[in-house]
Every structure is written in structure tokens, then in C-alpha cells.
Design a protein around this motif. Structure first.
Motif, PDB file in Angstrom:
ATOM      1  N   ILE A  17       0.845  -1.200   0.000  1.00 28.51           N
ATOM      2  CA  ILE A  17       0.000   0.000   0.000  1.00 28.51           C
ATOM      3  C   ILE A  17       0.878   1.246   0.000  1.00 28.51           C
ATOM      4  N   ASP A  18       1.955   1.222   0.762  1.00 24.29           N
ATOM      5  CA  ASP A  18       2.851   2.376   0.812  1.00 24.29           C
ATOM      6  C   ASP A  18       3.413   2.694  -0.568  1.00 24.29           C
ATOM      7  N   SER A  19       3.796   1.679  -1.326  1.00 28.28           N
ATOM      8  CA  SER A  19       4.374   1.941  -2.651  1.00 28.28           C
ATOM      9  C   SER A  19       3.348   2.569  -3.594  1.00 28.28           C
ATOM     10  N   VAL A  20       2.111   2.122  -3.521  1.00 28.90           N
ATOM     11  CA  VAL A  20       1.057   2.688  -4.371  1.00 28.90           C
ATOM     12  C   VAL A  20       0.725   4.101  -3.912  1.00 28.90           C
ATOM     13  N   ALA A  21       0.583   4.290  -2.600  1.00 26.89           N
ATOM     14  CA  ALA A  21       0.263   5.613  -2.057  1.00 26.89           C
ATOM     15  C   ALA A  21       1.356   6.624  -2.380  1.00 26.89           C
ATOM     16  N   ARG A  22       2.612   6.192  -2.303  1.00 26.77           N
ATOM     17  CA  ARG A  22       3.737   7.074  -2.615  1.00 26.77           C
ATOM     18  C   ARG A  22       3.674   7.535  -4.070  1.00 26.77           C
ATOM     19  N   THR A  23       3.370   6.608  -4.983  1.00 31.59           N
ATOM     20  CA  THR A  23       3.267   6.956  -6.407  1.00 31.59           C
ATOM     21  C   THR A  23       2.160   7.981  -6.631  1.00 31.59           C
ATOM     22  N   VAL A  24       0.993   7.744  -6.037  1.00 34.01           N
ATOM     23  CA  VAL A  24      -0.128   8.682  -6.192  1.00 34.01           C
ATOM     24  C   VAL A  24       0.264  10.055  -5.652  1.00 34.01           C
ATOM     25  N   TYR A  25       0.876  10.087  -4.489  1.00 33.57           N
ATOM     26  CA  TYR A  25       1.279  11.360  -3.869  1.00 33.57           C
ATOM     27  C   TYR A  25       2.335  12.089  -4.713  1.00 33.57           C
ATOM     28  N   GLN A  26       3.343  11.344  -5.174  1.00 37.16           N
ATOM     29  CA  GLN A  26       4.419  11.962  -5.954  1.00 37.16           C
ATOM     30  C   GLN A  26       3.919  12.549  -7.271  1.00 37.16           C
ATOM     31  N   LEU A  27       2.821  12.024  -7.781  1.00 34.73           N
ATOM     32  CA  LEU A  27       2.263  12.530  -9.026  1.00 34.73           C
ATOM     33  C   LEU A  27       1.207  13.614  -8.781  1.00 34.73           C
ATOM     34  N   GLY A  28       1.084  14.061  -7.528  1.00 34.89           N
ATOM     35  CA  GLY A  28       0.148  15.132  -7.203  1.00 34.89           C
ATOM     36  C   GLY A  28      -1.280  14.672  -7.016  1.00 34.89           C
ATOM     37  N   GLY A  29      -1.453  13.391  -6.783  1.00 32.94           N
ATOM     38  CA  GLY A  29      -2.794  12.837  -6.628  1.00 32.94           C
ATOM     39  C   GLY A  29      -3.316  12.934  -5.208  1.00 32.94           C
ATOM     40  N   ASN A  30      -4.617  12.774  -5.094  1.00 33.39           N
ATOM     41  CA  ASN A  30      -5.307  12.773  -3.810  1.00 33.39           C
ATOM     42  C   ASN A  30      -6.035  11.444  -3.659  1.00 33.39           C
ATOM     43  N   TRP A  31      -5.766  10.732  -2.589  1.00 32.75           N
ATOM     44  CA  TRP A  31      -6.349   9.421  -2.297  1.00 32.75           C
ATOM     45  C   TRP A  31      -7.717   9.671  -1.688  1.00 32.75           C
ATOM     46  N   LEU A  32      -8.791   9.288  -2.391  1.00 26.79           N
ATOM     47  CA  LEU A  32     -10.156   9.553  -1.929  1.00 26.79           C
ATOM     48  C   LEU A  32     -10.763   8.409  -1.132  1.00 26.79           C
ATOM     49  N   GLY A  33     -10.399   7.194  -1.452  1.00 23.15           N
ATOM     50  CA  GLY A  33     -10.956   6.050  -0.730  1.00 23.15           C
ATOM     51  C   GLY A  33     -10.322   4.769  -1.204  1.00 23.15           C
ATOM     52  N   SER A  34     -10.406   3.736  -0.365  1.00 25.28           N
ATOM     53  CA  SER A  34      -9.833   2.449  -0.745  1.00 25.28           C
ATOM     54  C   SER A  34     -10.479   1.336   0.061  1.00 25.28           C
ATOM     55  N   ASN A  35     -10.297   0.136  -0.442  1.00 18.79           N
ATOM     56  CA  ASN A  35     -10.784  -1.060   0.224  1.00 18.79           C
ATOM     57  C   ASN A  35      -9.797  -2.163  -0.103  1.00 18.79           C
ATOM     58  N   PHE A  36      -9.190  -2.756   0.919  1.00 18.36           N
ATOM     59  CA  PHE A  36      -8.174  -3.782   0.719  1.00 18.36           C
ATOM     60  C   PHE A  36      -8.523  -5.039   1.498  1.00 18.36           C
ATOM     61  N   SER A  37      -8.006  -6.157   1.022  1.00 19.79           N
ATOM     62  CA  SER A  37      -8.261  -7.419   1.698  1.00 19.79           C
ATOM     63  C   SER A  37      -7.093  -8.375   1.478  1.00 19.79           C
ATOM     64  N   HIS A  38      -6.899  -9.268   2.422  1.00 28.02           N
ATOM     65  CA  HIS A  38      -5.883 -10.305   2.358  1.00 28.02           C
ATOM     66  C   HIS A  38      -6.612 -11.645   2.346  1.00 28.02           C
ATOM     67  N   MET A  39      -6.239 -12.516   1.401  1.00 27.51           N
ATOM     68  CA  MET A  39      -6.876 -13.821   1.341  1.00 27.51           C
ATOM     69  C   MET A  39      -5.916 -14.825   0.740  1.00 27.51           C
ATOM     70  N   ALA A  40      -5.726 -15.920   1.436  1.00 31.25           N
ATOM     71  CA  ALA A  40      -4.910 -17.038   0.948  1.00 31.25           C
ATOM     72  C   ALA A  40      -3.539 -16.585   0.448  1.00 31.25           C
ATOM     73  N   GLY A  41      -2.908 -15.673   1.206  1.00 32.00           N
ATOM     74  CA  GLY A  41      -1.568 -15.222   0.868  1.00 32.00           C
ATOM     75  C   GLY A  41      -1.501 -14.154  -0.205  1.00 32.00           C
ATOM     76  N   HIS A  42      -2.649 -13.711  -0.680  1.00 34.36           N
ATOM     77  CA  HIS A  42      -2.700 -12.667  -1.693  1.00 34.36           C
ATOM     78  C   HIS A  42      -3.367 -11.422  -1.132  1.00 34.36           C
ATOM     79  N   PHE A  43      -3.086 -10.322  -1.781  1.00 33.34           N
ATOM     80  CA  PHE A  43      -3.580  -9.015  -1.386  1.00 33.34           C
ATOM     81  C   PHE A  43      -4.342  -8.441  -2.571  1.00 33.34           C
ATOM     82  N   ALA A  44      -5.510  -7.868  -2.316  1.00 29.89           N
ATOM     83  CA  ALA A  44      -6.298  -7.274  -3.400  1.00 29.89           C
ATOM     84  C   ALA A  44      -6.992  -6.024  -2.883  1.00 29.89           C
ATOM     85  N   GLY A  45      -7.308  -5.129  -3.800  1.00 31.07           N
ATOM     86  CA  GLY A  45      -8.009  -3.932  -3.378  1.00 31.07           C
ATOM     87  C   GLY A  45      -8.469  -3.063  -4.526  1.00 31.07           C
TER      88      GLY A  45
END
Length: 169
Positions: A17-45
Motif C-alpha cells: 500500500i505504501d508503494s502505491v500511495a507514494r506513487t499517487v502522492y508523488q504525481l500530485g494525486g489525492n487518495w479519496l478512498g480504498s478497500n483492501f483485503s488479504h486472502m490465501a496469501g494474496h492481497f487485493a483492493g
């Protein structure tokens, strides 16, 4: 600013999440909302952002090179002018094949939109089988009969417990 939604999936590990958030921030973006989940060793959102239009292609190029995540942008502006009444439906009972299909079929018969749907199975030695749990946040049509929905859900199985809580978004 351009509004974007993107999905991401990958093998779970710290820092995703930090790597994605950093990219959005560095490009001048604003994070409006998110939903993440962990299942069977995988991450999705899902992530909803605003981004300067001139950074759109840079975001796509950066996400295509992400070493740990498969990221897909969803084009188009999300819009919803009327926010319907919502409710939380909590279901608990013995697990069985097809229970998710039965639950979602009942909701579909009532023309209900599922906004969020979380399910799990856990060991329940005192029940003699796996215990199925589901929580759904649903949109309810105007003048909706919640008693009829509760009865239809309870009719799926005699051991199914259903709680339906109306909410304000």
C-alpha cells in the motif's frame, strides 16, 4: 483533476500500500478512498483517487512496472447522484455448498445492489461443521419491505440466523 479507480492484486507482503500511495502522492494525486483485503496469501483492493490529468499516463506507466502488483485502471468518472438507503445484513449458519449463491440470489430477486460483501468460514466444533458468516452492505430501494427480505433469507436454511440493520450510509 481526473478521477480514477484502479484495482490491484498481488502476493501479499509489507509495503504494498505504501508503494502505491507514494506513487499517487508523488504525481500530485489525492487518495479519496480504498478497500483492501488479504486472502490465501494474496492481497487485493480497489482505490479511488483524483490525479492531475497530465499525470494520467505517467501513473499508468509506473503501475505497469510495479514489481509486485498487477494494477488495472478503470476508465470513466464514477457517479452517483442519488444515494439510496442502506442496510447491513449479517448471516450466520452451517456452511454448505451453494450458500453464497443462495444468499446473492435472494438479494437479486429483491433487486438489491450489494455494495460490500464479506464472507468467511470458521471451525465450529459445537455445531458439528464449518460455520459460515457473511456481512453485506446493501442499497435498499425506496419503501423497501425489510421483513420480507429477512424472511426470504431465513428460508434458505432452518439454521440460518439473519440480522438486518438499517443504516444511514
Amino acid at each position: 483533476m481526473k478521477t480514477l479507480i484502479f484495482t490491484l492484486v498481488g502476493k501479499d507482503k509489507p509495503g504494498l500500500i505504501d508503494s502505491v500511495a507514494r506513487t499517487v502522492y508523488q504525481l500530485g494525486g489525492n487518495w479519496l478512498g480504498s478497500n483492501f483485503s488479504h486472502m490465501a496469501g494474496h492481497f487485493a483492493g480497489f482505490v479511488h483517487i483524483e490525479l492531475p490529468a497530465e499525470q494520467h499516463q505517467t501513473l499508468i506507466d509506473t503501475f505497469e512496472k510495479h514489481p509486485d502488483l498487477d494494477i488495472h485502471l478503470v476508465e470513466g468518472e464514477p457517479s452517483q447522484t442519488h444515494l439510496p438507503a442502506t442496510a447491513i445484513v449479517e448471516v450466520t449458519g452451517n456452511d454448505k455448498p451453494g450458500i453464497v449463491q443462495e444468499l446473492t440470489n435472494v438479494l437479486n430477486r429483491f433487486n438489491i445492489n450489494i455494495r460490500r460483501f464479506d464472507t468467511s468460514c470458521e471451525s465450529a466444533p459445537n455445531w458439528g461443521s464449518q460455520l459460515f458468516k457473511a456481512t453485506a452492505r446493501i442499497d435498499m430501494p425506496d419503501n423497501f419491505d425489510t421483513d420480507a427480505l429477512r424472511a426470504a433469507l431465513e428460508d434458505i436454511a432452518n439454521d440460518l440466523m439473519v440480522d438486518l440493520i438499517e443504516s444511514d450510509q
